[in-house]
Scaffold this motif. Structure first.
Motif, PDB file in Angstrom:
ATOM      1  N   LEU A 365      12.790 -11.847 -17.175  1.00 26.22           N
ATOM      2  CA  LEU A 365      11.551 -11.618 -16.405  1.00 26.22           C
ATOM      3  C   LEU A 365      11.780 -11.894 -14.922  1.00 26.22           C
ATOM      4  CD1 LEU A 365       8.940 -13.292 -18.816  1.00 26.22           C
ATOM      5  CD2 LEU A 365       9.141 -10.852 -18.330  1.00 26.22           C
ATOM      6  N   SER A 370      12.007  -4.656 -11.702  1.00 26.60           N
ATOM      7  CA  SER A 370      11.343  -3.406 -12.043  1.00 26.60           C
ATOM      8  C   SER A 370       9.834  -3.600 -11.958  1.00 26.60           C
ATOM      9  CB  SER A 370      11.739  -2.969 -13.460  1.00 26.60           C
ATOM     10  OG  SER A 370      13.136  -2.763 -13.508  1.00 26.60           O
ATOM     11  N   ALA A 371       9.121  -2.482 -11.911  1.00 24.59           N
ATOM     12  CA  ALA A 371       7.659  -2.556 -11.792  1.00 24.59           C
ATOM     13  C   ALA A 371       7.053  -3.334 -12.957  1.00 24.59           C
ATOM     14  CB  ALA A 371       7.075  -1.149 -11.727  1.00 24.59           C
ATOM     15  N   VAL A 373       8.290  -5.660 -16.369  1.00 25.52           N
ATOM     16  CA  VAL A 373       9.378  -6.289 -17.117  1.00 25.52           C
ATOM     17  C   VAL A 373       8.764  -6.963 -18.345  1.00 25.52           C
ATOM     18  CG1 VAL A 373      11.394  -7.793 -16.997  1.00 25.52           C
ATOM     19  CG2 VAL A 373      10.538  -6.713 -14.919  1.00 25.52           C
ATOM     20  N   MET A 374       9.299  -6.630 -19.529  1.00 25.85           N
ATOM     21  CA  MET A 374       8.656  -7.019 -20.781  1.00 25.85           C
ATOM     22  C   MET A 374       9.564  -7.876 -21.650  1.00 25.85           C
ATOM     23  SD  MET A 374       7.168  -3.306 -21.894  1.00 25.85           S
ATOM     24  CE  MET A 374       5.562  -2.753 -21.304  1.00 25.85           C
ATOM     25  N   VAL A 375       8.934  -8.648 -22.513  1.00 30.98           N
ATOM     26  CA  VAL A 375       9.624  -9.376 -23.573  1.00 30.98           C
ATOM     27  C   VAL A 375       8.988  -8.981 -24.900  1.00 30.98           C
ATOM     28  CG1 VAL A 375      10.152 -11.652 -24.530  1.00 30.98           C
ATOM     29  CG2 VAL A 375      10.131 -11.314 -22.045  1.00 30.98           C
ATOM     30  N   ASN A 376       9.794  -8.525 -25.836  1.00 28.27           N
ATOM     31  CA  ASN A 376       9.339  -8.227 -27.198  1.00 28.27           C
ATOM     32  C   ASN A 376       8.153  -7.261 -27.251  1.00 28.27           C
ATOM     33  OD1 ASN A 376      11.327  -9.884 -28.336  1.00 28.27           O
ATOM     34  ND2 ASN A 376      10.040 -11.707 -28.113  1.00 28.27           N
ATOM     35  N   SER A 377       8.235  -6.207 -26.442  1.00 28.34           N
ATOM     36  CA  SER A 377       7.149  -5.224 -26.393  1.00 28.34           C
ATOM     37  C   SER A 377       7.745  -3.834 -26.201  1.00 28.34           C
ATOM     38  CB  SER A 377       6.215  -5.556 -25.225  1.00 28.34           C
ATOM     39  OG  SER A 377       5.388  -4.454 -24.915  1.00 28.34           O
ATOM     40  N   ARG A 403       2.722  -0.940  -7.255  1.00 25.56           N
ATOM     41  CA  ARG A 403       3.926  -0.918  -8.092  1.00 25.56           C
ATOM     42  C   ARG A 403       3.487  -0.935  -9.543  1.00 25.56           C
ATOM     43  NH1 ARG A 403       8.998  -5.153  -8.211  1.00 25.56           N
ATOM     44  NH2 ARG A 403      10.596  -3.580  -8.588  1.00 25.56           N
TER      45      ARG A 403
ATOM     46  N   LEU B 118      -0.327 -10.037 -19.982  1.00 21.02           N
ATOM     47  CA  LEU B 118       0.124  -9.404 -18.741  1.00 21.02           C
ATOM     48  C   LEU B 118      -0.124 -10.340 -17.570  1.00 21.02           C
ATOM     49  CD1 LEU B 118      -0.131  -6.983 -20.682  1.00 21.02           C
ATOM     50  CD2 LEU B 118      -1.105  -5.664 -18.803  1.00 21.02           C
ATOM     51  N   LYS B 120       0.488 -10.278 -13.299  1.00 17.19           N
ATOM     52  CA  LYS B 120       0.970  -9.586 -12.101  1.00 17.19           C
ATOM     53  C   LYS B 120       1.315 -10.651 -11.063  1.00 17.19           C
ATOM     54  CE  LYS B 120      -0.534  -5.936  -8.887  1.00 17.19           C
ATOM     55  NZ  LYS B 120      -1.725  -5.146  -8.470  1.00 17.19           N
ATOM     56  N   THR B 414       4.946  -6.552  -5.856  1.00 20.04           N
ATOM     57  CA  THR B 414       4.428  -7.168  -7.079  1.00 20.04           C
ATOM     58  C   THR B 414       5.285  -6.743  -8.272  1.00 20.04           C
ATOM     59  OG1 THR B 414       2.966  -5.300  -7.543  1.00 20.04           O
ATOM     60  CG2 THR B 414       2.063  -7.100  -6.211  1.00 20.04           C
ATOM     61  N   LYS B 415       5.108  -7.440  -9.371  1.00 14.43           N
ATOM     62  CA  LYS B 415       5.802  -7.105 -10.615  1.00 14.43           C
ATOM     63  C   LYS B 415       4.876  -7.501 -11.751  1.00 14.43           C
ATOM     64  CE  LYS B 415       9.768  -9.549 -11.877  1.00 14.43           C
ATOM     65  NZ  LYS B 415      11.232  -9.815 -11.788  1.00 14.43           N
ATOM     66  N   TRP B 416       4.775  -6.659 -12.773  1.00 15.77           N
ATOM     67  CA  TRP B 416       4.016  -7.006 -13.970  1.00 15.77           C
ATOM     68  C   TRP B 416       4.957  -7.632 -14.989  1.00 15.77           C
ATOM     69  CZ3 TRP B 416      -1.144  -6.953 -14.796  1.00 15.77           C
ATOM     70  CH2 TRP B 416      -1.951  -6.177 -13.961  1.00 15.77           C
ATOM     71  N   LEU B 417       4.618  -8.821 -15.460  1.00 19.70           N
ATOM     72  CA  LEU B 417       5.350  -9.458 -16.546  1.00 19.70           C
ATOM     73  C   LEU B 417       4.532  -9.268 -17.819  1.00 19.70           C
ATOM     74  CD1 LEU B 417       6.233 -12.816 -14.722  1.00 19.70           C
ATOM     75  CD2 LEU B 417       7.496 -10.651 -14.705  1.00 19.70           C
ATOM     76  N   VAL B 418       5.175  -8.781 -18.869  1.00 17.93           N
ATOM     77  CA  VAL B 418       4.475  -8.523 -20.136  1.00 17.93           C
ATOM     78  C   VAL B 418       5.164  -9.323 -21.238  1.00 17.93           C
ATOM     79  CG1 VAL B 418       3.842  -6.773 -21.838  1.00 17.93           C
ATOM     80  CG2 VAL B 418       3.799  -6.202 -19.398  1.00 17.93           C
ATOM     81  N   ARG B 419       4.398 -10.183 -21.892  1.00 17.10           N
ATOM     82  CA  ARG B 419       4.971 -11.004 -22.965  1.00 17.10           C
ATOM     83  C   ARG B 419       4.330 -10.597 -24.288  1.00 17.10           C
ATOM     84  NH1 ARG B 419       4.754 -14.544 -18.387  1.00 17.10           N
ATOM     85  NH2 ARG B 419       6.729 -15.663 -18.069  1.00 17.10           N
ATOM     86  N   GLY B 420       5.179 -10.200 -25.255  1.00 17.24           N
ATOM     87  CA  GLY B 420       4.669  -9.708 -26.528  1.00 17.24           C
ATOM     88  C   GLY B 420       5.309 -10.386 -27.714  1.00 17.24           C
TER      89      GLY B 420
END
Lengths: 426, 426
Positions: A365, A370-371, A373-377, A403, B118, B120, B414-420
C-alpha cells in the motif's frame, strides 16, 4: 454538412465561435441553483425519451455507413442505439439529476487576525471539453455530468457517430430551452471534423479542462497536443501480486474475476506476479481456473514448468494492455521484485496484492504508486459507481487535480471569497 | 562547464538521466516520516549557513558576468546573495521544516456494503520540476517545499544565476547526504542550458508536475510547450471596482495600498473601475492620493474630466499588467459593465469590490470568476503567507488542481487504499 466542404481555417474559426458561445452560456449555467439544475436534467431525460424515434433513425444512418465502411461487429454494437438503450440513457440522466450538487461546498474557512474572513468554495470549471470515440452514450453521459456540476460542455465525438450525436445534442438543447436554460451550454464541433478537435486542444481561455475518452492512442494525442489542461484517463495496465502467503481461494477467485468478468475495461487485470515461494502451490490451479474461464495464459518459463497449455510470454507481454481474454503471468523472487516489475510496466491505474501477511500488505500500500492500491480485492472495483460516487466522469491516471475514479466534485474548481472592512496590507 | 560544449542530443540525454535519478530518489524521500523530513530541512539550513562563503563567492562570479553583460541594476539586485541573504534563506528553510506534513492526510474514508474499506490519502507527487528565472532564492525555496512534501525536485534556473545555483544545490545535496537521505532527490539541469528546460517540458513519466516561476513570457512558453502537467502561476491583471456606495476612505486607502505598497508583484492592482454614480465623489481625491504616492494615472476621458494630470488611457492600458507605479482608471456605467470589463481583461488572479451594498458584494463574489474575489479588502492580501499557509509555492491562475495561493498540500496528489477480504465483483 460534410467536413470536406469546410476549409481548415473556417473550421477553426467556426469551432472557436461555438466554444465562445459555450463560455458565455457557462456564466448563467454556473449560477443555477441545485434545484434548477435537477429540473434541467429531468427535462433532458424526458426529451430524450420523447425523441427516441428521431434518435434511433439518426443512429440507423450511422450504422448503415458503419456497415458500408466495414466497421467491426463489436464497434457496430457500441454504436447502436435502440429504444431500450435510449431509455437507459434517460434513466442515467435522471440518476445524475439526483446527485448532490458539487457546487458551493465550503472546502476551507479562515478568519485572519486582521479580521478578513476567507471562504474557499467549490465552483464550476466553466467549460468542460470532451473528445471521445464512437460511443453515442458518452455524448449524453458527459453532457449530463458537466451540466449537473454547473459547467457548459463542448463535445467532439467520432465521425462514425456523427448523426446520432447530432440528434442527441439537438434533443438535449431543446430540453434546456424548454426550461429556460441557455441551450448554447451544449456545443458540438463534430461538423468540423479533426479541425474541430484540434481547435479544442488549442482553446486556452475558452476550455477550462479537457477530458479525452477512448483508445490509448486518442488519449495520447490529446495529452501531447493540448495546450489546455487535460485530465488523462483510461489506460489500465493492471497488476495482481500473489504473495507467498496468499490464500489459494482468494487468489484464484480474484484473478479470474479481475480478468474474465469484463476483459475489455481498464480495471481488468493484465499481469499476475507470483511470489516464487507460492508458485508450486498456486500456479497449477490458477492456470486451470483461467483456462476454464476461456483465458489464454502467457507465462514465463517458471509458469510453463508448472502448468499445461501456457503460451510463452515475451518481454512485450509485460507491457501489453490486452483488454481481451489474455493474461500474462510471471514468477518473481520476492515482494521487492514484484514492486520493481510494477514500477517498470504499470500505467499506475490499479494494483492489488493477495496476501495474509500484514507487513507485506502495508508495504505494498505504501510503496506502490498507483491511483488505487488494493489488498485482497478484485481490481474490477476501481469504478466511480462501485466507490459510491453515483456517477463516473472517468478514471484519472494522472496525479494533478484528480487521481482514480472521478465523480462530480472532480468537475469543479475552487474560488476564495474574502470579506473585509477596509483592510490594507502593512 | 559551458553549454556550448554539449550537443543538443547529449544535453537531452543528460537531462533525462538526471530526472531518472530524481525519480529513483523520490521513492525513498516519499516514504520518510515527518520527523525525518524536518531533520533533513534543518540540516539543509545549517549547511547553507556553513557554506555561506562558498555561496557568496559563486554568486560574485554571476554578478561579475551580469555587470559585463549589462544586466540591469534591478536584476543584479535580485541576483545578489550576501551573507545576510544566505542567512535569510536558512531561516526560511527552518520555517518550512516546522510546517505540518501534508503527506498521509486522510481525505476520504468509505466502507462499502461488500465490506471493502476505502481510504483516500495524500501522497507526494513524486518529482516536482521548476523552471524559473535568475533569482537564486527560488532554488532553495522550491527545493525546501518539494522535499517537505516528500517529493524529489528537478530545477532549471536562469543561466544568469548558474554559479550561485550550483553552489546552493551542492550545499543542499551535501546536507541530505549528511542525514542519510539520497542526495539525488535534488537535481539541476542548469548545465544543459535551454535543452535542459526543453527536456523537462517533455519528460512525461519522469516529472509529475512542472511549476514555472518568472516572467509572463517564461510561463507562456512552459504552458504551451509542455506535455507534462503544468501549474500556471503568476500573471496578475488585477482589478478593483469602486461601487456607487463605496466608502471614500476605504476606496482611497485600498487602491493606494494595492498599487503602491509593492507595485512589482502579481497581486498589485492594475485597473480601477469606478461606478459612474460615484465618479464625482471619488475620482478627484483618488487621483490626488495616487499622485501623492508617486503613481502615474492613465484614465479615460471621464476620469480626465474630473482630475488634473491624468495621462489619456488607450485600449492597451486595460490589457496591461504594469507591475510599476502606473494605474489605469475607467468610469463604468454600473456593476454589470464593471463585471463585463473584468471578464474581458482579467487574468483571473484577484479582483476586489469596495461597496457598502450587500447585494452588490454578493453578486460580485458570485459572478466574478477569479482565483480570489474580495469585498472591501486590498488585493495585496492574495498571498500564501497572508492566508496562513506558512509558505507559498506560487499563486495558481489555472482552475485545475490548485487555484489561488498554493501551500504545501498543493504539492501532493492522492491515492486510494482499498482493504478487502477476497471480494470479487458480481
Amino acid at each position: 454538412m460534410s467536413t470536406a466542404l469546410i476549409s481548415p481555417t473556417d473550421a477553426v474559426t467556426g469551432a472557436r465561435e461555438r466554444m465562445e458561445r459555450a463560455k458565455r452560456a457557462a456564466r448563467t449555467v454556473g449560477l443555477l441553483s441545485a434545484e434548477r439544475k435537477g429540473d434541467m436534467l429531468r427535462a433532458v431525460a424526458a426529451r430524450l425519451e420523447a425523441d427516441t424515434d428521431l434518435i434511433v433513425q439518426a443512429n440507423a444512418t450511422d450504422l448503415q455507413r458503419g456497415r458500408e465502411t466495414g466497421l467491426s461487429e463489436a464497434l457496430q454494437d457500441r454504436l447502436r442505439l435502440d429504444p431500450a438503450r435510449v431509455s437507459a440513457l434517460a434513466v442515467a440522466v435522471r440518476e445524475v439529476a439526483e446527485l448532490p450538487d458539487p457546487v458551493g461546498r465550503v472546502l476551507d474557512e479562515r478568519r485572519l487576525e486582521n479580521g478578513l474572513e476567507l471562504t474557499k468554495v467549490a465552483v464550476p470549471f466553466g467549460v468542460v471539453g470532451s473528445i471521445y470515440e464512437a460511443r453515442p452514450n458518452v455524448t449524453v453521459d458527459i453532457a449530463a455530468l458537466a451540466l449537473r456540476s454547473g459547467n457548459a460542455v463542448v463535445l467532439r465525438g467520432g465521425s462514425a457517430a456523427e448523426h446520432s450525436n447530432r440528434a442527441l445534442i439537438a434533443s438535449m438543447q431543446a430540453a434546456l430551452e424548454s426550461v429556460g436554460v441557455d441551450p448554447e451550454a451544449i456545443q458540438t464541433v463534430d461538423d468540423f471534423g479533426r479541425d474541430g478537435a484540434r481547435a479544442m486542444m488549442q482553446a486556452r481561455g475558452l476550455i477550462d479542462v479537457l477530458v479525452p475518452r477512448g483508445s490509448a492512442q486518442l488519449i495520447e494525442t490529446v495529452v501531447t497536443e493540448s495546450t489546455v489542461p487535460v485530465i488523462e484517463t483510461g489506460a489500465g495496465l493492471v497488476h495482481i501480486v500473489l504473495d507467498e502467503s496468499a490464500r489459494a481461494e482468494w487468489a484464484l477467485d480474484i484473478v479470474v474475476n479481475a480478468k474474465a468478468q469484463r476483459p475489455s475495461v481498464c480495471n481488468a487485470v493484465e499481469t499476475v506476479l507470483v511470489h516464487r515461494g507460492a508458485a508450486d502451490r498456486l500456479i497449477p490451479d490458477l492456470v486451470t481456473a483461467l483456462h476454464d474461464a476461456g483465458v489464454t495464459v502467457h507465462g514465463d518459463p517458471d509458469v510453463a514448468a508448472r502448468a499445461e497449455g501456457v503460451v510463452p510470454a515475451t518481454p512485450e507481454d509485460w507491457a501489453t494492455e490486452y483488454l481481451s481474454l489474455d493474461i500474462a503471468i510471471r514468477v518473481v523472487d520476492d515482494l521487492d521484485a514484484a514492486i520493481e516489475h510494477i514500477r517498470s510496466y504499470s500505467s499506475q491505474h490499479t494494483e492489488s496484492i493477495i496476501t495474509d501477511d500484514p507487513a507485506a500488505a502495508e508495504r505494498f500500500l505504501a510503496e506502490v504508486d498507483s491511483a488505487v492500491v488494493m489488498v485482497n480485492s478484485s481490481t474490477r472495483f476501481t469504478d466511480g459507481g462501485e466507490f459510491g460516487f453515483g456517477a463516473e466522469v472517468g478514471i484519472s491516471t494522472q496525479k494533478l487535480h484528480a487521481r482514480g475514479p472521478m465523480g462530480l466534485p472532480e468537475l469543479t474548481s475552487t474560488k476564495w471569497l474574502v470579506r473585509g472592512a477596509g483592510q490594507v496590507r502593512g
